[in-house]
Design a protein around this motif. Sequence first.
Motif, PDB file in Angstrom:
ATOM      1  N   SER A  93      49.192  57.573   6.839  1.00 18.96           N
ATOM      2  CA  SER A  93      49.100  57.129   8.218  1.00 18.96           C
ATOM      3  C   SER A  93      48.591  58.231   9.133  1.00 18.96           C
ATOM      4  O   SER A  93      48.775  58.193  10.329  1.00 18.96           O
ATOM      5  CB  SER A  93      50.484  56.646   8.693  1.00 18.96           C
ATOM      6  N   GLY A  94      47.970  59.224   8.582  1.00 16.65           N
ATOM      7  CA  GLY A  94      47.433  60.303   9.403  1.00 16.65           C
ATOM      8  C   GLY A  94      47.196  61.544   8.586  1.00 16.65           C
ATOM      9  O   GLY A  94      47.374  61.553   7.372  1.00 16.65           O
ATOM     10  N   ASP A  95      46.782  62.564   9.273  1.00 17.02           N
ATOM     11  CA  ASP A  95      46.538  63.841   8.616  1.00 17.02           C
ATOM     12  C   ASP A  95      47.870  64.526   8.309  1.00 17.02           C
ATOM     13  O   ASP A  95      48.893  64.204   8.913  1.00 17.02           O
ATOM     14  CB  ASP A  95      45.686  64.733   9.517  1.00 17.02           C
ATOM     15  N   PRO A  96      47.858  65.498   7.397  1.00 19.55           N
ATOM     16  CA  PRO A  96      49.091  66.236   7.124  1.00 19.55           C
ATOM     17  C   PRO A  96      49.676  66.809   8.421  1.00 19.55           C
ATOM     18  O   PRO A  96      48.950  67.301   9.276  1.00 19.55           O
ATOM     19  CB  PRO A  96      48.634  67.358   6.188  1.00 19.55           C
ATOM     20  N   GLY A  97      50.978  66.677   8.563  1.00 19.57           N
ATOM     21  CA  GLY A  97      51.652  67.166   9.754  1.00 19.57           C
ATOM     22  C   GLY A  97      51.772  66.143  10.863  1.00 19.57           C
ATOM     23  O   GLY A  97      52.512  66.322  11.815  1.00 19.57           O
ATOM     24  N   SER A 112      61.839  56.057  -3.086  1.00 22.92           N
ATOM     25  CA  SER A 112      61.993  54.700  -3.620  1.00 22.92           C
ATOM     26  C   SER A 112      63.361  54.495  -4.238  1.00 22.92           C
ATOM     27  O   SER A 112      63.882  53.386  -4.248  1.00 22.92           O
ATOM     28  CB  SER A 112      60.917  54.417  -4.666  1.00 22.92           C
ATOM     29  N   TYR A 113      63.946  55.547  -4.772  1.00 19.65           N
ATOM     30  CA  TYR A 113      65.288  55.546  -5.338  1.00 19.65           C
ATOM     31  C   TYR A 113      65.736  57.001  -5.402  1.00 19.65           C
ATOM     32  O   TYR A 113      64.937  57.911  -5.157  1.00 19.65           O
ATOM     33  CB  TYR A 113      65.347  54.875  -6.720  1.00 19.65           C
ATOM     34  N   GLU A 114      66.994  57.232  -5.689  1.00 21.49           N
ATOM     35  CA  GLU A 114      67.522  58.593  -5.715  1.00 21.49           C
ATOM     36  C   GLU A 114      66.747  59.462  -6.705  1.00 21.49           C
ATOM     37  O   GLU A 114      66.551  59.078  -7.859  1.00 21.49           O
ATOM     38  CB  GLU A 114      69.004  58.561  -6.099  1.00 21.49           C
ATOM     39  N   ASN A 115      66.280  60.591  -6.246  1.00 22.58           N
ATOM     40  CA  ASN A 115      65.505  61.579  -7.010  1.00 22.58           C
ATOM     41  C   ASN A 115      64.128  61.090  -7.437  1.00 22.58           C
ATOM     42  O   ASN A 115      63.481  61.709  -8.285  1.00 22.58           O
ATOM     43  CB  ASN A 115      66.295  62.118  -8.207  1.00 22.58           C
ATOM     44  N   ALA A 116      63.661  60.003  -6.863  1.00 21.43           N
ATOM     45  CA  ALA A 116      62.283  59.559  -7.129  1.00 21.43           C
ATOM     46  C   ALA A 116      61.319  60.563  -6.511  1.00 21.43           C
ATOM     47  O   ALA A 116      61.628  61.169  -5.479  1.00 21.43           O
ATOM     48  CB  ALA A 116      62.040  58.183  -6.513  1.00 21.43           C
ATOM     49  N   PRO A 117      60.156  60.752  -7.112  1.00 22.54           N
ATOM     50  CA  PRO A 117      59.165  61.617  -6.457  1.00 22.54           C
ATOM     51  C   PRO A 117      58.795  60.988  -5.113  1.00 22.54           C
ATOM     52  O   PRO A 117      58.497  59.792  -5.055  1.00 22.54           O
ATOM     53  CB  PRO A 117      57.967  61.585  -7.409  1.00 22.54           C
ATOM     54  N   PRO A 118      58.849  61.751  -4.024  1.00 22.81           N
ATOM     55  CA  PRO A 118      58.511  61.156  -2.731  1.00 22.81           C
ATOM     56  C   PRO A 118      57.038  60.764  -2.665  1.00 22.81           C
ATOM     57  O   PRO A 118      56.189  61.387  -3.299  1.00 22.81           O
ATOM     58  CB  PRO A 118      58.838  62.254  -1.732  1.00 22.81           C
ATOM     59  N   LEU A 119      56.782  59.714  -1.901  1.00 22.87           N
ATOM     60  CA  LEU A 119      55.412  59.288  -1.660  1.00 22.87           C
ATOM     61  C   LEU A 119      54.760  60.254  -0.680  1.00 22.87           C
ATOM     62  O   LEU A 119      55.434  60.848   0.166  1.00 22.87           O
ATOM     63  CB  LEU A 119      55.398  57.877  -1.074  1.00 22.87           C
ATOM     64  N   ILE A 120      53.464  60.399  -0.775  1.00 23.91           N
ATOM     65  CA  ILE A 120      52.719  61.258   0.150  1.00 23.91           C
ATOM     66  C   ILE A 120      52.406  60.414   1.386  1.00 23.91           C
ATOM     67  O   ILE A 120      51.695  59.415   1.284  1.00 23.91           O
ATOM     68  CB  ILE A 120      51.418  61.767  -0.502  1.00 23.91           C
ATOM     69  N   PRO A 121      52.925  60.788   2.560  1.00 23.15           N
ATOM     70  CA  PRO A 121      52.735  59.946   3.735  1.00 23.15           C
ATOM     71  C   PRO A 121      51.432  60.193   4.490  1.00 23.15           C
ATOM     72  O   PRO A 121      51.171  59.554   5.501  1.00 23.15           O
ATOM     73  CB  PRO A 121      53.941  60.323   4.610  1.00 23.15           C
ATOM     74  N   GLN A 163      48.460  51.337   2.639  1.00 24.53           N
ATOM     75  CA  GLN A 163      48.865  50.518   3.778  1.00 24.53           C
ATOM     76  C   GLN A 163      48.383  49.091   3.506  1.00 24.53           C
ATOM     77  O   GLN A 163      47.297  48.698   3.907  1.00 24.53           O
ATOM     78  CB  GLN A 163      48.240  51.059   5.070  1.00 24.53           C
ATOM     79  N   THR A 164      49.189  48.332   2.778  1.00 24.21           N
ATOM     80  CA  THR A 164      48.795  46.987   2.363  1.00 24.21           C
ATOM     81  C   THR A 164      50.013  46.105   2.211  1.00 24.21           C
ATOM     82  O   THR A 164      51.137  46.595   2.107  1.00 24.21           O
ATOM     83  CB  THR A 164      48.010  47.046   1.035  1.00 24.21           C
ATOM     84  N   LYS A 165      49.768  44.821   2.176  1.00 24.58           N
ATOM     85  CA  LYS A 165      50.837  43.861   1.936  1.00 24.58           C
ATOM     86  C   LYS A 165      51.074  43.795   0.426  1.00 24.58           C
ATOM     87  O   LYS A 165      50.130  43.691  -0.348  1.00 24.58           O
ATOM     88  CB  LYS A 165      50.413  42.491   2.460  1.00 24.58           C
ATOM     89  N   PRO A 166      52.327  43.852  -0.022  1.00 24.29           N
ATOM     90  CA  PRO A 166      52.597  43.779  -1.465  1.00 24.29           C
ATOM     91  C   PRO A 166      52.103  42.470  -2.076  1.00 24.29           C
ATOM     92  O   PRO A 166      52.141  41.421  -1.428  1.00 24.29           O
ATOM     93  CB  PRO A 166      54.124  43.865  -1.556  1.00 24.29           C
ATOM     94  N   LEU A 167      51.648  42.541  -3.330  1.00 26.22           N
ATOM     95  CA  LEU A 167      51.168  41.346  -4.027  1.00 26.22           C
ATOM     96  C   LEU A 167      52.315  40.427  -4.443  1.00 26.22           C
ATOM     97  O   LEU A 167      52.132  39.221  -4.581  1.00 26.22           O
ATOM     98  CB  LEU A 167      50.362  41.748  -5.262  1.00 26.22           C
TER      99      LEU A 167
END
Length: 176
Positions: free
Chosen positions: A55-59, A67-76, A143-147
Amino acid sequence: MKRIFHVVLTSLLLISLAYALNNKEKALSDTDIGLRHTPLTDDKDSEIKNYTFGSGDPGESKRLDRSYENAPPLIPHSIEGLTPITQDNNACLGCHDPEMAKDMGATPLPKSHFYDLRNHKDQAKQLAQSRFNCTQCHVPQAQTKPLVDNTFKPDYRNPDSKHNSNLLDVINQGVK
């Protein structure tokens, strides 16, 4: 003994073959598989959608819950220009190295990234060799609607787990 084994194995194979031949009409067609509902070998009507990631540039982006405990975080944020990532060139470390992260307003790499899991050795401040490729586990969020609908709700044992990892502390939990 070998002869009995061969007779039993041959019998099982013949029964399996007979079952498959009798139930041929119940087999799924390739149009019943997947989300496209078109033949798997037909890509003339397939389109590769160009999704927006992040949703934008880093920062500038908002941190996403795991997504769940200890899941790798998504890159925002966008990773355009930050890849390819190699052992000698990792732009992610410029912001996410623990010594830089606070000043940059970024999430610092957890201590599990500085631990060699194969050799059970703390690498101190040296990134573990198996952890240099960030996009092997971390991916940008499209950034999409889930299938398909997803009703999964993560259960965090600790509210901090939405944004932090304690993987190294619990990796062998329950293992004797």
